[in-house]
Design a protein around this motif. Structure first.
Motif, PDB file in Angstrom:
ATOM      1  N   ILE A   1     -11.312   3.494  45.019  1.00  0.00           N
ATOM      2  CA  ILE A   1     -12.087   2.308  45.380  1.00  0.00           C
ATOM      3  C   ILE A   1     -12.902   1.835  44.176  1.00  0.00           C
ATOM      4  CG2 ILE A   1     -13.994   1.458  46.826  1.00  0.00           C
ATOM      5  CD1 ILE A   1     -11.267   1.852  48.302  1.00  0.00           C
ATOM      6  N   LEU A   2     -13.558   2.765  43.495  1.00  0.00           N
ATOM      7  CA  LEU A   2     -14.380   2.395  42.339  1.00  0.00           C
ATOM      8  C   LEU A   2     -13.524   1.868  41.200  1.00  0.00           C
ATOM      9  CD1 LEU A   2     -16.959   5.304  42.480  1.00  0.00           C
ATOM     10  CD2 LEU A   2     -17.346   2.898  43.085  1.00  0.00           C
ATOM     11  N   ARG A   3     -12.329   2.414  41.014  1.00  0.00           N
ATOM     12  CA  ARG A   3     -11.414   1.889  39.990  1.00  0.00           C
ATOM     13  C   ARG A   3     -11.054   0.440  40.291  1.00  0.00           C
ATOM     14  NH1 ARG A   3      -6.765   0.050  39.482  1.00  0.00           N
ATOM     15  NH2 ARG A   3      -6.115   0.638  41.577  1.00  0.00           N
ATOM     16  N   LYS A   4     -10.743   0.170  41.556  1.00  0.00           N
ATOM     17  CA  LYS A   4     -10.393  -1.196  41.943  1.00  0.00           C
ATOM     18  C   LYS A   4     -11.578  -2.143  41.737  1.00  0.00           C
ATOM     19  CE  LYS A   4      -6.699  -0.199  45.181  1.00  0.00           C
ATOM     20  NZ  LYS A   4      -6.165  -0.410  46.527  1.00  0.00           N
ATOM     21  N   TYR A   5     -12.778  -1.663  42.012  1.00  0.00           N
ATOM     22  CA  TYR A   5     -13.976  -2.480  41.789  1.00  0.00           C
ATOM     23  C   TYR A   5     -14.148  -2.779  40.302  1.00  0.00           C
ATOM     24  CZ  TYR A   5     -18.923  -3.255  40.824  1.00  0.00           C
ATOM     25  OH  TYR A   5     -20.100  -3.739  40.329  1.00  0.00           O
ATOM     26  N   ILE A   6     -14.059  -1.758  39.466  1.00  0.00           N
ATOM     27  CA  ILE A   6     -14.235  -1.938  38.024  1.00  0.00           C
ATOM     28  C   ILE A   6     -13.149  -2.845  37.457  1.00  0.00           C
ATOM     29  CG2 ILE A   6     -14.134  -0.717  35.808  1.00  0.00           C
ATOM     30  CD1 ILE A   6     -15.542   1.632  37.320  1.00  0.00           C
ATOM     31  N   ASP A   7     -11.937  -2.739  37.978  1.00  0.00           N
ATOM     32  CA  ASP A   7     -10.820  -3.568  37.502  1.00  0.00           C
ATOM     33  C   ASP A   7     -10.829  -4.977  38.092  1.00  0.00           C
ATOM     34  OD1 ASP A   7      -9.921  -1.477  35.952  1.00  0.00           O
ATOM     35  OD2 ASP A   7      -8.285  -0.910  37.301  1.00  0.00           O
ATOM     36  N   GLY A   8     -11.797  -5.265  38.958  1.00  0.00           N
ATOM     37  CA  GLY A   8     -11.900  -6.598  39.539  1.00  0.00           C
ATOM     38  C   GLY A   8     -11.011  -6.846  40.736  1.00  0.00           C
ATOM     39  N   GLU A   9     -10.413  -5.801  41.268  1.00  0.00           N
ATOM     40  CA  GLU A   9      -9.540  -5.950  42.435  1.00  0.00           C
ATOM     41  C   GLU A   9     -10.331  -5.974  43.744  1.00  0.00           C
ATOM     42  OE1 GLU A   9      -6.306  -3.103  42.344  1.00  0.00           O
ATOM     43  OE2 GLU A   9      -6.270  -3.196  40.165  1.00  0.00           O
TER      44      GLU A   9
ATOM     45  N   ALA B   1     -21.148   3.733  39.141  1.00  0.00           N
ATOM     46  CA  ALA B   1     -19.974   3.200  38.442  1.00  0.00           C
ATOM     47  C   ALA B   1     -20.381   2.102  37.466  1.00  0.00           C
ATOM     48  CB  ALA B   1     -18.952   2.671  39.448  1.00  0.00           C
ATOM     49  N   ASP B   2     -21.333   1.258  37.862  1.00  0.00           N
ATOM     50  CA  ASP B   2     -21.824   0.210  36.964  1.00  0.00           C
ATOM     51  C   ASP B   2     -22.452   0.818  35.714  1.00  0.00           C
ATOM     52  OD1 ASP B   2     -21.025  -1.862  38.663  1.00  0.00           O
ATOM     53  OD2 ASP B   2     -22.996  -2.018  39.627  1.00  0.00           O
TER      54      ASP B   2
ATOM     55  N   VAL C   1     -22.047   2.208  29.866  1.00  0.00           N
ATOM     56  CA  VAL C   1     -22.113   3.189  28.773  1.00  0.00           C
ATOM     57  C   VAL C   1     -20.811   3.196  27.993  1.00  0.00           C
ATOM     58  CG1 VAL C   1     -22.223   5.662  28.279  1.00  0.00           C
ATOM     59  CG2 VAL C   1     -23.871   4.633  29.843  1.00  0.00           C
ATOM     60  N   VAL C   2     -19.684   3.174  28.677  1.00  0.00           N
ATOM     61  CA  VAL C   2     -18.385   3.158  27.999  1.00  0.00           C
ATOM     62  C   VAL C   2     -18.237   1.884  27.171  1.00  0.00           C
ATOM     63  CG1 VAL C   2     -15.880   3.032  28.358  1.00  0.00           C
ATOM     64  CG2 VAL C   2     -17.254   4.674  29.656  1.00  0.00           C
ATOM     65  N   GLU C   3     -18.624   0.747  27.734  1.00  0.00           N
ATOM     66  CA  GLU C   3     -18.529  -0.518  27.000  1.00  0.00           C
ATOM     67  C   GLU C   3     -19.413  -0.505  25.758  1.00  0.00           C
ATOM     68  OE1 GLU C   3     -19.420  -3.393  30.023  1.00  0.00           O
ATOM     69  OE2 GLU C   3     -17.383  -3.359  30.825  1.00  0.00           O
ATOM     70  N   GLU C   4     -20.618   0.075  25.858  1.00  0.00           N
ATOM     71  CA  GLU C   4     -21.498   0.191  24.694  1.00  0.00           C
ATOM     72  C   GLU C   4     -20.863   1.065  23.621  1.00  0.00           C
ATOM     73  OE1 GLU C   4     -25.326   1.599  25.980  1.00  0.00           O
ATOM     74  OE2 GLU C   4     -25.606  -0.119  27.320  1.00  0.00           O
ATOM     75  N   ASP C   5     -20.241   2.171  24.029  1.00  0.00           N
ATOM     76  CA  ASP C   5     -19.576   3.054  23.072  1.00  0.00           C
ATOM     77  C   ASP C   5     -18.420   2.353  22.378  1.00  0.00           C
ATOM     78  OD1 ASP C   5     -21.300   5.121  23.584  1.00  0.00           O
ATOM     79  OD2 ASP C   5     -19.892   6.289  24.800  1.00  0.00           O
TER      80      ASP C   5
END
Length: 70
Positions: free
Chosen positions: A27-35, A53-54, A59-63
């Motif tokens: 579910i969280l993957r689908k949320y992050i991917d915009g699904e 998840a946000d 953090v990943v985007e900053e890295d």
């Protein structure tokens, strides 16, 4: 060795927890991917999980940004 009923239930409960974690991660993957919308994800896995998840995504985007600028 044959597991006792108590051991069997523990194994079963562990398996169920594993499936719940897999479902929540999907579910969280689908949320992050915009699904899925944020609201849909909150309905399915709760506000705390979506906020986590946000934070993890930020953090990943900053890295990644830091790595691209290096």
């Amino acid at each position: 060795m044959v597991p006792t009923t108590g051991q069997h239930m523990t194994d079963r409960n562990l398996a169920e927890l594993g499936f719940e974690d897999l479902w929540k991660n999907e579910i969280l993957r689908k949320y992050i991917d915009g699904e899925l919308s944020r609201e849909e994800a909150i309905e399915l896995v709760g506000l705390e999980n979506v906020q986590r998840a946000d934070r993890e995504t930020a953090v990943v985007e900053e890295d990644v940004d830091w790595g691209l600028d290096a």
